[in-house]
Design a protein around this motif. Structure first.
Motif, short mmCIF file in Angstrom:
data_model
loop_
_atom_site.label_atom_id
_atom_site.label_comp_id
_atom_site.label_asym_id
_atom_site.label_seq_id
_atom_site.Cartn_x
_atom_site.Cartn_y
_atom_site.Cartn_z
N LYS A 81 62.00 68.24 67.06
CA LYS A 81 62.84 68.68 67.90
C LYS A 81 62.51 69.84 68.75
O LYS A 81 61.41 70.75 68.48
CB LYS A 81 64.09 69.01 67.03
CG LYS A 81 64.63 67.66 66.29
CD LYS A 81 65.93 68.11 65.60
CE LYS A 81 66.42 66.86 65.00
NZ LYS A 81 67.63 67.25 64.21
N TYR A 132 69.74 70.92 70.72
CA TYR A 132 68.59 70.57 70.37
C TYR A 132 68.44 69.19 70.77
O TYR A 132 69.27 68.29 71.18
CB TYR A 132 68.40 70.40 68.71
CG TYR A 132 69.03 69.50 68.05
CD1 TYR A 132 68.60 68.08 67.84
CD2 TYR A 132 70.15 69.72 67.43
CE1 TYR A 132 69.18 67.16 67.27
CE2 TYR A 132 71.02 68.89 66.64
CZ TYR A 132 70.63 67.41 66.69
OH TYR A 132 71.34 66.38 66.10
N MET A 145 64.40 73.02 70.13
CA MET A 145 65.62 73.83 69.90
C MET A 145 65.78 74.86 70.69
O MET A 145 64.93 75.70 71.16
CB MET A 145 65.97 74.10 68.37
CG MET A 145 65.68 72.94 67.43
SD MET A 145 65.51 73.70 65.47
CE MET A 145 66.91 74.84 65.50
#
Length: 466
Positions: free
Chosen positions: A376, A364, A378
């Motif tokens: 984030k 991430y 990911m």
């Protein structure tokens, strides 16, 4: 012959590219392969090789496993050190893990560069023969300059085939002494590479450091097997004496011999050393990434994420990553450790981790962060699965950007594809996995009163994390 890859290191000398949780051996610094991958790939063509044994820090285990998998190598074992105890205990555990006491161990640090592979192969073959005769072989680098940053090995006049008996191991000298060493022709740089049979090494370790061997035996006997990993017992191993192979065995044994090696070796111990082994443009600049230069010479310039423009610079190191920029004269790059010390003292995350953080399921990367939110990106590998978990302080929104996500949310299961999303309320047990054959990309938006990575209560994890 069993290659034994030693993968320690604190990730300070090549900061900000290397970090405590992502040291240089896991980086593609010189070629497209990482240094640990190159360490094993350069053995291709040697005969009689068995599956390698890797010894690494427990926190680096998934990077080691994945990087070996990427180059099609299945190790005989990945031994995890719960605490660092230097090279002698690491090699002792590898020797104890060998299938036979007659197996030759080829001990290789994971972060070296070797340019002349045929010369290296010849030296390894010579070392293998000597090891089978009971010698403990080290490789001495033919010194080209009077380096003060290396230890030295002094040879005697007694020859054993291609090798010489070792007369002494010498600590890092001052410049005048190093100059005398190089001019004498009797001294070599200490490479930290070795070859000996498992039985020979263990016998000498038993003679000179029986306490170390006893602890290694006990810690390995109590080890647990987890996926590809051998988890050494932490309580036992923590009591092990800490020492290098040189101090624990090689300086004491009468069986030590040194093979001169002139193969373009470099331990890439600094940014200036990396500049030396990297291809350069017509002006002596080693360039990586999106870099533009005007009237700049003899510099190492690395652009990780942004365009870096250098005008009128000379003999500089410029390194840009997503969260840090480091600039230093080439002759002062050793002082980067002082910056890392300041970061550690201030408990700043830049000392140990990048914004891009690797996990066994993928990675991430932080995109944005505020007082009560963070975003984030990911990426979950095919077949990858995050732990079944919950959070006490945050809720999460997941948007699928690419691939297919199988989401468990309480008693509900959802199959989400591109442009679909879901919401994970605070306190709800949940899980994310990639059931597809292409990487799954997710944008995650977290919101709540506390967003730290330690706000995770794990109920089940396929990777054995607590």
């Amino acid at each position: 012959m069993i290659p034994v890859v030693l993968s320690g290191g604190s990730g300070t000398r090549l900061w900000p590219l290397s970090r405590g949780h992502y040291p240089k051996q896991f980086l593609p610094l010189v070629t497209k392969q990482t240094m640990v991958q190159e360490t094993l790939l350069r053995l291709s063509g040697l005969k009689g090789l068995k599956a390698p044994i890797a010894v690494c820090n427990e926190s680096h285990r998934f990077m080691m496993a994945e990087q070996l998998w990427e180059i099609g190598i299945k190790p005989a074992a990945i031994i995890l050190e719960p605490v660092g105890k230097n090279t002698a205990p690491a090699v002792a555990m590898a020797a104890l893990s060998a299938t036979s006491p007659d197996d030759v161990l080829l001990v290789l640090p994971a972060d070296h560069v070797i340019a002349n592979i045929p010369a290296f192969h010849l030296a390894v073959s010579q070392a293998q023969e000597l090891a089978q005769q009971g010698f403990l072989v080290t490789f001495g680098i033919v010194a080209s300059t009077p380096e003060t940053g290396y230890g030295y090995i002094k040879r005697s006049d007694t020859a054993h085939g291609a090798a010489f008996a070792v007369e002494a191991f010498v600590e890092k000298p001052d410049l005048a002494t190093a100059t005398d060493y190089v001019q004498s022709g009797a001294y070599f740089w200490n490479s930290g590479m070795f070859a000996f049979t498992a039985g020979s090494f263990l016998a000498e370790l038993a003679a000179f450091n029986p306490a170390m061997l006893a602890v290694c035996r006990q810690a390995l006997a109590a080890a647990k097997t987890d996926l590809d990993f051998t988890r050494v017992d932490k309580a036992l191993f923590s009591t092990c004496p800490s020492d290098s192979i040189d101090y624990a065995v090689m300086e004491k044994t009468t069986k030590a011999v040194v093979i001169p090696l002139d193969a373009g070796w470099n331990d890439v111990g600094s940014w200036s050393a990396l500049w030396e082994v990297t291809d350069k443009d017509a002006f002596g600049n080693a360039i990586s990434g999106d870099v533009l230069t005007v009237d700049s010479h003899n510099s190492y310039i690395h652009a990780g994420n942004k365009l870096v423009a250098a005008i009128g610079v000379d003999n500089l190191v410029i390194v840009e990553t997503d969260d840090a920029v480091m600039i230093a004269p080439k002759d002062r790059v050793q002082e980067v450790k002082d910056i890392v010390a300041q970061l550690k003292a201030a408990r700043r995350s830049e000392a140990d981790i990048h914004r891009k953080v690797y996990r066994p399921w993928g990675h991430y990367q932080a995109v944005d962060e505020g007082t009560r939110h963070q975003t984030k990106r990911m990426v979950v590998k095919p077949g990858g699965k995050l732990s079944v978990q919950k959070h006490h302080h945050r809720a999460e929104h997941w948007v699928v950007v690419k691939g297919t996500a199988l989401v468990t949310k309480g008693d509900e299961q959802l199959l989400l594809t591109e442009n679909e999303s879901t919401y994970i309320p605070l306190g709800v047990v949940h899980c994310l996995e990639n059931p597809g054959v292409i990487p799954l990309e997710i944008v995650e938006v977290q919101s709540g009163s506390y967003l730290g990575e330690d706000d995770i209560v794990r109920f089940n994890d396929m990777y054995g994390r607590v």
